[in-house]
Design a protein around this motif. Structure first.
Motif, PDB file in Angstrom:
ATOM      1  N   GLY A 213       0.762  -1.387  -0.078  1.00 33.69           N
ATOM      2  CA  GLY A 213      -0.099  -0.227  -0.088  1.00 33.69           C
ATOM      3  C   GLY A 213       0.808   1.134  -0.016  1.00 33.69           C
ATOM      4  O   GLY A 213       0.572   2.327   0.375  1.00 33.69           O
ATOM      5  N   LEU A 214       2.126   0.975  -0.349  1.00 31.69           N
ATOM      6  CA  LEU A 214       3.065   2.364  -0.619  1.00 31.69           C
ATOM      7  C   LEU A 214       3.005   3.143  -1.877  1.00 31.69           C
ATOM      8  O   LEU A 214       2.410   2.416  -2.857  1.00 31.69           O
ATOM      9  CB  LEU A 214       4.479   1.958   0.001  1.00 31.69           C
ATOM     10  N   SER A 215       3.512   4.413  -1.837  1.00 25.84           N
ATOM     11  CA  SER A 215       3.603   4.999  -2.943  1.00 25.84           C
ATOM     12  C   SER A 215       5.063   5.396  -3.476  1.00 25.84           C
ATOM     13  O   SER A 215       5.883   4.836  -2.519  1.00 25.84           O
ATOM     14  CB  SER A 215       2.733   6.554  -2.821  1.00 25.84           C
ATOM     15  N   ALA A 216       5.267   5.829  -4.560  1.00 27.94           N
ATOM     16  CA  ALA A 216       6.663   5.771  -5.143  1.00 27.94           C
ATOM     17  C   ALA A 216       7.447   6.841  -4.060  1.00 27.94           C
ATOM     18  O   ALA A 216       8.604   6.382  -3.914  1.00 27.94           O
ATOM     19  CB  ALA A 216       6.594   6.243  -6.461  1.00 27.94           C
ATOM     20  N   TRP A 217       6.769   7.704  -3.885  1.00 29.30           N
ATOM     21  CA  TRP A 217       7.371   8.658  -2.828  1.00 29.30           C
ATOM     22  C   TRP A 217       7.963   8.054  -1.308  1.00 29.30           C
ATOM     23  O   TRP A 217       8.977   8.626  -0.649  1.00 29.30           O
ATOM     24  CB  TRP A 217       6.587   9.975  -2.529  1.00 29.30           C
ATOM     25  N   ASP A 218       7.304   7.068  -1.332  1.00 32.09           N
ATOM     26  CA  ASP A 218       7.497   6.477   0.183  1.00 32.09           C
ATOM     27  C   ASP A 218       8.800   5.430  -0.051  1.00 32.09           C
ATOM     28  O   ASP A 218       9.852   5.359   1.113  1.00 32.09           O
ATOM     29  CB  ASP A 218       6.498   5.534   0.662  1.00 32.09           C
ATOM     30  N   LEU A 219       9.175   4.767  -1.261  1.00 35.20           N
ATOM     31  CA  LEU A 219       9.889   3.912  -1.652  1.00 35.20           C
ATOM     32  C   LEU A 219      11.044   4.121  -2.201  1.00 35.20           C
ATOM     33  O   LEU A 219      12.258   3.618  -2.046  1.00 35.20           O
ATOM     34  CB  LEU A 219       9.108   2.927  -2.435  1.00 35.20           C
ATOM     35  N   ALA A 220      11.192   5.169  -3.287  1.00 35.50           N
ATOM     36  CA  ALA A 220      12.019   5.226  -4.254  1.00 35.50           C
ATOM     37  C   ALA A 220      13.632   5.471  -3.510  1.00 35.50           C
ATOM     38  O   ALA A 220      14.370   4.620  -3.917  1.00 35.50           O
ATOM     39  CB  ALA A 220      11.881   6.496  -5.123  1.00 35.50           C
ATOM     40  N   ALA A 221      13.715   6.331  -2.614  1.00 33.30           N
ATOM     41  CA  ALA A 221      15.006   6.511  -2.013  1.00 33.30           C
ATOM     42  C   ALA A 221      15.537   5.459  -1.260  1.00 33.30           C
ATOM     43  O   ALA A 221      16.697   5.020  -1.099  1.00 33.30           O
ATOM     44  CB  ALA A 221      15.089   7.747  -1.151  1.00 33.30           C
ATOM     45  N   GLY A 222      14.544   4.884  -0.566  1.00 37.23           N
ATOM     46  CA  GLY A 222      15.183   3.779   0.448  1.00 37.23           C
ATOM     47  C   GLY A 222      15.341   2.364  -0.262  1.00 37.23           C
ATOM     48  O   GLY A 222      16.407   1.862   0.138  1.00 37.23           O
ATOM     49  N   ILE A 223      14.703   2.052  -1.607  1.00 37.35           N
ATOM     50  CA  ILE A 223      15.061   1.112  -2.057  1.00 37.35           C
ATOM     51  C   ILE A 223      16.578   1.103  -2.799  1.00 37.35           C
ATOM     52  O   ILE A 223      17.282   0.182  -2.530  1.00 37.35           O
ATOM     53  CB  ILE A 223      14.119   1.037  -3.463  1.00 37.35           C
ATOM     54  N   ILE A 224      17.131   2.168  -3.237  1.00 40.53           N
ATOM     55  CA  ILE A 224      18.308   2.374  -3.833  1.00 40.53           C
ATOM     56  C   ILE A 224      19.338   2.296  -2.689  1.00 40.53           C
ATOM     57  O   ILE A 224      20.393   1.593  -2.851  1.00 40.53           O
ATOM     58  CB  ILE A 224      18.571   3.698  -4.754  1.00 40.53           C
ATOM     59  N   LEU A 225      18.885   2.784  -1.289  1.00 36.14           N
ATOM     60  CA  LEU A 225      19.810   2.789  -0.204  1.00 36.14           C
ATOM     61  C   LEU A 225      20.111   1.230   0.101  1.00 36.14           C
ATOM     62  O   LEU A 225      21.082   0.893   0.381  1.00 36.14           O
ATOM     63  CB  LEU A 225      19.224   3.600   0.817  1.00 36.14           C
ATOM     64  N   VAL A 226      18.966   0.502   0.161  1.00 36.28           N
ATOM     65  CA  VAL A 226      19.348  -1.029   0.438  1.00 36.28           C
ATOM     66  C   VAL A 226      19.846  -1.614  -0.244  1.00 36.28           C
ATOM     67  O   VAL A 226      20.918  -2.365   0.043  1.00 36.28           O
ATOM     68  CB  VAL A 226      17.887  -1.682   0.886  1.00 36.28           C
ATOM     69  N   GLU A 227      19.672  -1.535  -1.883  1.00 34.12           N
ATOM     70  CA  GLU A 227      20.225  -2.390  -2.799  1.00 34.12           C
ATOM     71  C   GLU A 227      22.101  -1.858  -2.808  1.00 34.12           C
ATOM     72  O   GLU A 227      22.724  -2.671  -2.850  1.00 34.12           O
ATOM     73  CB  GLU A 227      19.746  -2.114  -4.205  1.00 34.12           C
ATOM     74  N   GLU A 228      22.059  -0.660  -2.591  1.00 35.34           N
ATOM     75  CA  GLU A 228      23.498  -0.190  -2.601  1.00 35.34           C
ATOM     76  C   GLU A 228      24.329  -0.407  -1.393  1.00 35.34           C
ATOM     77  O   GLU A 228      25.688  -0.544  -1.302  1.00 35.34           O
ATOM     78  CB  GLU A 228      23.707   1.437  -2.724  1.00 35.34           C
ATOM     79  N   ALA A 229      23.426  -0.767  -0.177  1.00 34.36           N
ATOM     80  CA  ALA A 229      24.367  -1.210   0.891  1.00 34.36           C
ATOM     81  C   ALA A 229      24.238  -2.698   1.061  1.00 34.36           C
ATOM     82  O   ALA A 229      24.707  -3.322   1.954  1.00 34.36           O
ATOM     83  CB  ALA A 229      23.369  -0.828   2.372  1.00 34.36           C
ATOM     84  N   GLY A 230      23.929  -3.395  -0.336  1.00 34.92           N
ATOM     85  CA  GLY A 230      24.285  -4.860  -0.144  1.00 34.92           C
ATOM     86  C   GLY A 230      23.121  -5.734  -0.082  1.00 34.92           C
ATOM     87  O   GLY A 230      23.073  -6.955   0.026  1.00 34.92           O
ATOM     88  N   GLY A 231      21.777  -5.026   0.051  1.00 34.27           N
ATOM     89  CA  GLY A 231      20.670  -5.931   0.439  1.00 34.27           C
ATOM     90  C   GLY A 231      19.975  -6.183  -0.908  1.00 34.27           C
ATOM     91  O   GLY A 231      20.534  -6.173  -2.154  1.00 34.27           O
ATOM     92  N   CYS A 232      18.735  -6.993  -0.464  1.00 35.66           N
ATOM     93  CA  CYS A 232      17.938  -7.490  -1.728  1.00 35.66           C
ATOM     94  C   CYS A 232      16.623  -7.083  -1.535  1.00 35.66           C
ATOM     95  O   CYS A 232      15.859  -6.729  -0.432  1.00 35.66           O
ATOM     96  CB  CYS A 232      17.787  -9.046  -1.181  1.00 35.66           C
ATOM     97  N   VAL A 233      16.045  -6.394  -2.517  1.00 41.12           N
ATOM     98  CA  VAL A 233      14.749  -5.925  -2.689  1.00 41.12           C
ATOM     99  C   VAL A 233      14.010  -6.493  -3.898  1.00 41.12           C
ATOM    100  O   VAL A 233      14.379  -6.736  -5.096  1.00 41.12           O
ATOM    101  CB  VAL A 233      14.929  -4.485  -2.927  1.00 41.12           C
ATOM    102  N   THR A 234      12.604  -7.225  -3.661  1.00 36.69           N
ATOM    103  CA  THR A 234      12.056  -7.767  -4.622  1.00 36.69           C
ATOM    104  C   THR A 234      10.338  -7.698  -4.105  1.00 36.69           C
ATOM    105  O   THR A 234      10.097  -6.919  -3.131  1.00 36.69           O
ATOM    106  CB  THR A 234      12.065  -9.205  -4.592  1.00 36.69           C
ATOM    107  N   ALA A 235       9.611  -7.970  -4.912  1.00 34.56           N
ATOM    108  CA  ALA A 235       8.318  -8.250  -4.458  1.00 34.56           C
ATOM    109  C   ALA A 235       8.133  -9.217  -3.339  1.00 34.56           C
ATOM    110  O   ALA A 235       9.128 -10.008  -3.236  1.00 34.56           O
ATOM    111  CB  ALA A 235       7.460  -8.789  -5.737  1.00 34.56           C
ATOM    112  N   TYR A 236       7.185  -9.579  -2.607  1.00 37.80           N
ATOM    113  CA  TYR A 236       6.845 -10.678  -1.480  1.00 37.80           C
ATOM    114  C   TYR A 236       7.257 -11.932  -2.265  1.00 37.80           C
ATOM    115  O   TYR A 236       7.971 -12.600  -1.447  1.00 37.80           O
ATOM    116  CB  TYR A 236       5.367 -10.593  -1.183  1.00 37.80           C
TER     117      TYR A 236
END
Ligand code: IPD
Ligand code: CA
Ligand code: CA
Length: 278
Positions: A213-236
């Protein structure tokens, strides 16, 4: 794809804008002059949200007049020169926290290139923490490199999640998932700011995050932050993440499979009548 030099320039501009928004949030903390509901129960907007957005947009438009912007309080600006770029801006992520003087809140500014997050800045003024990331350039907190945790499995993990404002209207409200994961882990926190939640996963304070239930403005910055910190981001279900789905699973990678499985196996609790407004 933007060059590393372009990404660095966008990162610097987003940083200037996030700091400008953050200064507004600091000014009004504990001194709000207006708090209104935006329509859905509990979905608040304050004068701080609005003024922070004005301050952020002023910086963005001064440096990047041709870029399209999607900002929570004013919507999408038209007439973009280059439609490959879209800035997704939340001038105050964690409004409910902010209105109660609970210090988990942030300005979140992300850049999408062809729909994929490539630049992210999250500034959490109360903690004086500035998170920055850009594709291929790494992830940082207060200019120092950050990395996801090394927690190997769910049983040893501390997770975080959130509940969208439509939780009063849908059975897909995350209550069942919260229940189940609380049982399977060392704990599940409800931070109240998707941006801060993702930043805390990126710097290893938390091991994983999921929400719908999130919007692009909630997610965009945090996603690249997790990816660049070595994390994994996907759908459920571990299929590729799509920002338009509003649904995300972001972890340290090590417990991704286990958390994905727990989420897709969980059936809604239903919506007991006693939870409804009477
Ligand atoms: C909210 C926060 C919260 C999340 C909600 C968001 P807002 O954003 O990120 O953690 O659970 O779904 O809408 O309204 O404070 O900008
Ligand atoms: Ca938000
Ligand atoms: Ca907001």
């Amino acid at each position: 794809m933007p060059t590393p030099e372009e990404l660095q320039r966008f990162l610097d501009i987003a940083t200037e804008a996030a700091m400008a928004g953050g200064a507004v949030l600091q000014r009004y903390y504990g001194q709000l002059t207006s708090v209104e509901e935006k329509g859905r129960q509990g979905d608040l907007v304050t004068n701080a949200d609005k003024e922070s957005e004005v301050a952020v947009l002023a910086v963005m438009r001064r440096h990047l007049p041709g870029h399209a912007i999607l900002a929570e309080e004013s919507g999408q600006s038209a007439d973009a020169e280059d439609n490959d770029y879209l800035w997704a801006i939340d001038p105050l992520d964690g409004t409910t926290n902010y209105a109660h003087q609970y210090p988990f809140f942030a300005v979140s500014i992300g850049l999408l290139f062809k729909g994929e997050p490539v630049v992210g800045v999250i500034y959490a003024p109360f903690f004086n923490e500035l998170y920055q990331a850009a594709k291929g350039l790494g992830a940082f907190c207060n200019r120092k490199p950050i990395r996801i945790s090394a927690t190997p499995d769910l049983a040893q993990s501390l997770l975080v999640t959130g509940f969208a404002y439509d939780r009063h209207q849908t059975d897909d409200n995350n209550y069942a998932e919260f229940n189940r994961l609380t049982h399977l882990t060392q704990g599940v926190r409800r931070g109240g700011s998707a941006a801060v939640d993702l930043a805390f996963v990126a710097c290893g304070r938390l091991d994983g995050y999921w929400e719908r239930g999130l919007s692009a403005w909630d997610l965009a910055a945090g996603i690249i932050l997790v990816e660049e910190a070595g994390g994994c981001v996907t759908a459920y279900d571990q299929s590729p993440f799509k920002i338009s789905s509003g649904r995300v699973l972001a972890t340290n990678g090590l417990l991704h499979q286990e958390l994905s499985q727990a989420l897709i196996e969980t059936r809604p609790l239903g919506h007991p009548d006693q939870y409804r407004n009477s």
